[in-house]
Write a protein that holds these residues in place. Structure first.
Motif, PDB file in Angstrom:
ATOM      1  N   ALA A 100     -93.621 -67.676 -87.374  1.00 50.68           N
ATOM      2  CA  ALA A 100     -94.778 -67.593 -86.486  1.00 50.68           C
ATOM      3  C   ALA A 100     -94.546 -68.220 -85.117  1.00 50.68           C
ATOM      4  O   ALA A 100     -95.264 -67.920 -84.170  1.00 50.68           O
ATOM      5  CB  ALA A 100     -95.989 -68.256 -87.152  1.00 50.68           C
ATOM      6  N   ASN A 101     -93.564 -69.094 -84.994  1.00 47.12           N
ATOM      7  CA  ASN A 101     -93.337 -69.794 -83.734  1.00 47.12           C
ATOM      8  C   ASN A 101     -92.490 -68.941 -82.792  1.00 47.12           C
ATOM      9  O   ASN A 101     -91.395 -68.522 -83.139  1.00 47.12           O
ATOM     10  CB  ASN A 101     -92.626 -71.123 -83.992  1.00 47.12           C
ATOM     11  N   VAL A 102     -93.006 -68.685 -81.587  1.00 45.43           N
ATOM     12  CA  VAL A 102     -92.278 -67.905 -80.584  1.00 45.43           C
ATOM     13  C   VAL A 102     -92.117 -68.754 -79.329  1.00 45.43           C
ATOM     14  O   VAL A 102     -93.070 -69.385 -78.868  1.00 45.43           O
ATOM     15  CB  VAL A 102     -93.021 -66.597 -80.226  1.00 45.43           C
ATOM     16  N   ALA A 103     -90.915 -68.750 -78.795  1.00 43.85           N
ATOM     17  CA  ALA A 103     -90.643 -69.437 -77.535  1.00 43.85           C
ATOM     18  C   ALA A 103     -89.814 -68.511 -76.654  1.00 43.85           C
ATOM     19  O   ALA A 103     -88.972 -67.753 -77.146  1.00 43.85           O
ATOM     20  CB  ALA A 103     -89.888 -70.740 -77.779  1.00 43.85           C
ATOM     21  N   PHE A 104     -90.084 -68.571 -75.367  1.00 48.88           N
ATOM     22  CA  PHE A 104     -89.251 -67.887 -74.386  1.00 48.88           C
ATOM     23  C   PHE A 104     -88.412 -68.961 -73.708  1.00 48.88           C
ATOM     24  O   PHE A 104     -88.910 -70.029 -73.359  1.00 48.88           O
ATOM     25  CB  PHE A 104     -90.110 -67.130 -73.368  1.00 48.88           C
ATOM     26  N   VAL A 105     -87.138 -68.660 -73.543  1.00 50.35           N
ATOM     27  CA  VAL A 105     -86.198 -69.651 -73.028  1.00 50.35           C
ATOM     28  C   VAL A 105     -85.467 -69.079 -71.819  1.00 50.35           C
ATOM     29  O   VAL A 105     -84.816 -68.042 -71.919  1.00 50.35           O
ATOM     30  CB  VAL A 105     -85.159 -70.048 -74.110  1.00 50.35           C
ATOM     31  N   GLU A 106     -85.614 -69.763 -70.707  1.00 50.83           N
ATOM     32  CA  GLU A 106     -84.802 -69.439 -69.533  1.00 50.83           C
ATOM     33  C   GLU A 106     -83.460 -70.137 -69.698  1.00 50.83           C
ATOM     34  O   GLU A 106     -83.416 -71.332 -70.011  1.00 50.83           O
ATOM     35  CB  GLU A 106     -85.458 -69.974 -68.261  1.00 50.83           C
ATOM     36  N   VAL A 107     -82.393 -69.394 -69.495  1.00 53.93           N
ATOM     37  CA  VAL A 107     -81.050 -69.955 -69.623  1.00 53.93           C
ATOM     38  C   VAL A 107     -80.331 -69.808 -68.292  1.00 53.93           C
ATOM     39  O   VAL A 107     -80.297 -68.717 -67.715  1.00 53.93           O
ATOM     40  CB  VAL A 107     -80.239 -69.234 -70.733  1.00 53.93           C
ATOM     41  N   ARG A 108     -79.780 -70.920 -67.816  1.00 52.14           N
ATOM     42  CA  ARG A 108     -78.940 -70.910 -66.629  1.00 52.14           C
ATOM     43  C   ARG A 108     -77.513 -71.186 -67.073  1.00 52.14           C
ATOM     44  O   ARG A 108     -77.268 -72.107 -67.839  1.00 52.14           O
ATOM     45  CB  ARG A 108     -79.404 -71.979 -65.648  1.00 52.14           C
ATOM     46  N   LEU A 109     -76.584 -70.366 -66.578  1.00 53.85           N
ATOM     47  CA  LEU A 109     -75.183 -70.543 -66.938  1.00 53.85           C
ATOM     48  C   LEU A 109     -74.452 -71.339 -65.871  1.00 53.85           C
ATOM     49  O   LEU A 109     -74.816 -71.304 -64.688  1.00 53.85           O
ATOM     50  CB  LEU A 109     -74.504 -69.185 -67.118  1.00 53.85           C
ATOM     51  N   SER A 110     -73.394 -72.000 -66.277  1.00 54.34           N
ATOM     52  CA  SER A 110     -72.562 -72.753 -65.337  1.00 54.34           C
ATOM     53  C   SER A 110     -71.558 -71.845 -64.640  1.00 54.34           C
ATOM     54  O   SER A 110     -70.972 -72.223 -63.627  1.00 54.34           O
ATOM     55  CB  SER A 110     -71.826 -73.863 -66.077  1.00 54.34           C
ATOM     56  N   ASP A 111     -71.358 -70.655 -65.186  1.00 56.84           N
ATOM     57  CA  ASP A 111     -70.375 -69.715 -64.659  1.00 56.84           C
ATOM     58  C   ASP A 111     -70.960 -68.315 -64.836  1.00 56.84           C
ATOM     59  O   ASP A 111     -71.383 -67.961 -65.938  1.00 56.84           O
ATOM     60  CB  ASP A 111     -69.073 -69.854 -65.447  1.00 56.84           C
ATOM     61  N   THR A 112     -70.994 -67.534 -63.775  1.00 58.53           N
ATOM     62  CA  THR A 112     -71.560 -66.180 -63.881  1.00 58.53           C
ATOM     63  C   THR A 112     -70.528 -65.099 -63.547  1.00 58.53           C
ATOM     64  O   THR A 112     -70.895 -63.976 -63.233  1.00 58.53           O
ATOM     65  CB  THR A 112     -72.801 -66.024 -62.981  1.00 58.53           C
ATOM     66  N   ARG A 113     -69.260 -65.455 -63.660  1.00 60.64           N
ATOM     67  CA  ARG A 113     -68.246 -64.413 -63.532  1.00 60.64           C
ATOM     68  C   ARG A 113     -68.356 -63.490 -64.740  1.00 60.64           C
ATOM     69  O   ARG A 113     -68.893 -63.860 -65.784  1.00 60.64           O
ATOM     70  CB  ARG A 113     -66.851 -65.022 -63.426  1.00 60.64           C
ATOM     71  N   GLU A 114     -67.839 -62.291 -64.609  1.00 62.95           N
ATOM     72  CA  GLU A 114     -67.997 -61.273 -65.663  1.00 62.95           C
ATOM     73  C   GLU A 114     -67.518 -61.753 -67.024  1.00 62.95           C
ATOM     74  O   GLU A 114     -68.167 -61.500 -68.038  1.00 62.95           O
ATOM     75  CB  GLU A 114     -67.279 -59.981 -65.253  1.00 62.95           C
ATOM     76  N   SER A 115     -66.405 -62.452 -67.079  1.00 62.03           N
ATOM     77  CA  SER A 115     -65.886 -62.917 -68.372  1.00 62.03           C
ATOM     78  C   SER A 115     -66.843 -63.916 -69.023  1.00 62.03           C
ATOM     79  O   SER A 115     -67.019 -63.913 -70.246  1.00 62.03           O
ATOM     80  CB  SER A 115     -64.502 -63.544 -68.214  1.00 62.03           C
ATOM     81  N   ALA A 116     -67.492 -64.752 -68.231  1.00 66.88           N
ATOM     82  CA  ALA A 116     -68.463 -65.715 -68.770  1.00 66.88           C
ATOM     83  C   ALA A 116     -69.710 -64.992 -69.283  1.00 66.88           C
ATOM     84  O   ALA A 116     -70.236 -65.328 -70.348  1.00 66.88           O
ATOM     85  CB  ALA A 116     -68.844 -66.734 -67.700  1.00 66.88           C
ATOM     86  N   LEU A 117     -70.166 -64.004 -68.532  1.00 70.11           N
ATOM     87  CA  LEU A 117     -71.327 -63.228 -68.972  1.00 70.11           C
ATOM     88  C   LEU A 117     -71.031 -62.508 -70.279  1.00 70.11           C
ATOM     89  O   LEU A 117     -71.846 -62.512 -71.207  1.00 70.11           O
ATOM     90  CB  LEU A 117     -71.735 -62.218 -67.896  1.00 70.11           C
ATOM     91  N   GLN A 118     -69.847 -61.920 -70.373  1.00 68.66           N
ATOM     92  CA  GLN A 118     -69.467 -61.218 -71.602  1.00 68.66           C
ATOM     93  C   GLN A 118     -69.366 -62.176 -72.783  1.00 68.66           C
ATOM     94  O   GLN A 118     -69.791 -61.845 -73.896  1.00 68.66           O
ATOM     95  CB  GLN A 118     -68.164 -60.460 -71.399  1.00 68.66           C
ATOM     96  N   ALA A 119     -68.843 -63.359 -72.563  1.00 72.90           N
ATOM     97  CA  ALA A 119     -68.737 -64.350 -73.639  1.00 72.90           C
ATOM     98  C   ALA A 119     -70.123 -64.766 -74.119  1.00 72.90           C
ATOM     99  O   ALA A 119     -70.373 -64.864 -75.326  1.00 72.90           O
ATOM    100  CB  ALA A 119     -67.948 -65.571 -73.161  1.00 72.90           C
ATOM    101  N   PHE A 120     -71.030 -64.985 -73.188  1.00 69.44           N
ATOM    102  CA  PHE A 120     -72.406 -65.337 -73.552  1.00 69.44           C
ATOM    103  C   PHE A 120     -73.051 -64.184 -74.315  1.00 69.44           C
ATOM    104  O   PHE A 120     -73.658 -64.381 -75.376  1.00 69.44           O
ATOM    105  CB  PHE A 120     -73.219 -65.682 -72.296  1.00 69.44           C
ATOM    106  N   ASN A 121     -72.915 -62.969 -73.797  1.00 71.03           N
ATOM    107  CA  ASN A 121     -73.515 -61.793 -74.444  1.00 71.03           C
ATOM    108  C   ASN A 121     -73.029 -61.632 -75.885  1.00 71.03           C
ATOM    109  O   ASN A 121     -73.820 -61.337 -76.785  1.00 71.03           O
ATOM    110  CB  ASN A 121     -73.206 -60.519 -73.656  1.00 71.03           C
ATOM    111  N   ARG A 122     -71.741 -61.816 -76.100  1.00 68.16           N
ATOM    112  CA  ARG A 122     -71.188 -61.697 -77.456  1.00 68.16           C
ATOM    113  C   ARG A 122     -71.743 -62.788 -78.363  1.00 68.16           C
ATOM    114  O   ARG A 122     -72.127 -62.527 -79.504  1.00 68.16           O
ATOM    115  CB  ARG A 122     -69.659 -61.767 -77.431  1.00 68.16           C
ATOM    116  N   ALA A 123     -71.783 -64.007 -77.876  1.00 63.89           N
ATOM    117  CA  ALA A 123     -72.217 -65.143 -78.696  1.00 63.89           C
ATOM    118  C   ALA A 123     -73.694 -65.041 -79.084  1.00 63.89           C
ATOM    119  O   ALA A 123     -74.075 -65.421 -80.189  1.00 63.89           O
ATOM    120  CB  ALA A 123     -71.941 -66.451 -77.958  1.00 63.89           C
ATOM    121  N   VAL A 124     -74.506 -64.523 -78.191  1.00 63.94           N
ATOM    122  CA  VAL A 124     -75.944 -64.373 -78.471  1.00 63.94           C
ATOM    123  C   VAL A 124     -76.165 -63.483 -79.686  1.00 63.94           C
ATOM    124  O   VAL A 124     -77.101 -63.701 -80.471  1.00 63.94           O
ATOM    125  CB  VAL A 124     -76.665 -63.798 -77.221  1.00 63.94           C
TER     126      VAL A 124
END
Length: 154
Positions: free
Chosen positions: A69-93
């Motif tokens: 029942a508990n819902v939260a929206f979370v803003e996430v800021r990354l320390s690195d936004t190069r493509e490889s970092a974005l892809q790593a985050f996307n995979r891990a999520v």
């Protein structure tokens, strides 16, 4: 439902509206509701499926009945936004079951997550152990939902 998609008319829009409300509706009932006979209704549904307008069918689960029942929206800021970092985050999520949705944003933050847990203590654990340890997470901001006023897919 938008009615300006290629090769779609009011019958197609009606089919989409009805199936979005009840994807298990028998074709005979669907045909009756939209005002066509069974055969053309079946042909239209098949065309909508083959063209990908209807991407599939699924059961709509009750998160509350499942103890989520508990819902939260979370803003996430990354320390690195190069493509490889974005892809790593996307995979891990993908591996975090409590993350129901993840959207890359054009904003002052990089991602918006919809997280569903049993209660706020569960959320705190997921945030500390799972979300904060995702690749390149620099900071998060949480917004806890008090009530869902409108919640549905297309």
């Amino acid at each position: 439902m938008p009615n300006d998609l290629p090769d779609m008319d009011r019958y197609d829009a009606a089919i989409l509206r009805e199936l979005a409300a009840d994807g298990r509706m028998p074709v005979t009932e669907l045909a009756r509701r939209i005002g066509l006979s069974k055969t053309p209704t079946q042909a239209r549904v098949k065309r909508l499926e083959e063209t990908g307008v209807i991407a599939g069918y699924r059961a709509v689960l009750s998160p509350v009945r499942l103890g989520l029942a508990n819902v939260a929206f979370v803003e996430v800021r990354l320390s690195d936004t190069r493509e490889s970092a974005l892809q790593a985050f996307n995979r891990a999520v993908q591996g975090v079951a409590e993350i129901e949705e993840c959207h890359m944003m054009a904003s002052s933050f990089d991602y918006l997550l919809k997280v569903r847990t049993g209660d706020i203590a569960d959320y705190r654990r997921v945030l500390g152990e799972r979300i904060s340890s995702l690749p390149h997470v620099a900071s998060t901001s949480t917004y806890v939902v008090m009530e869902a006023v409108k919640e549905r897919g297309l």
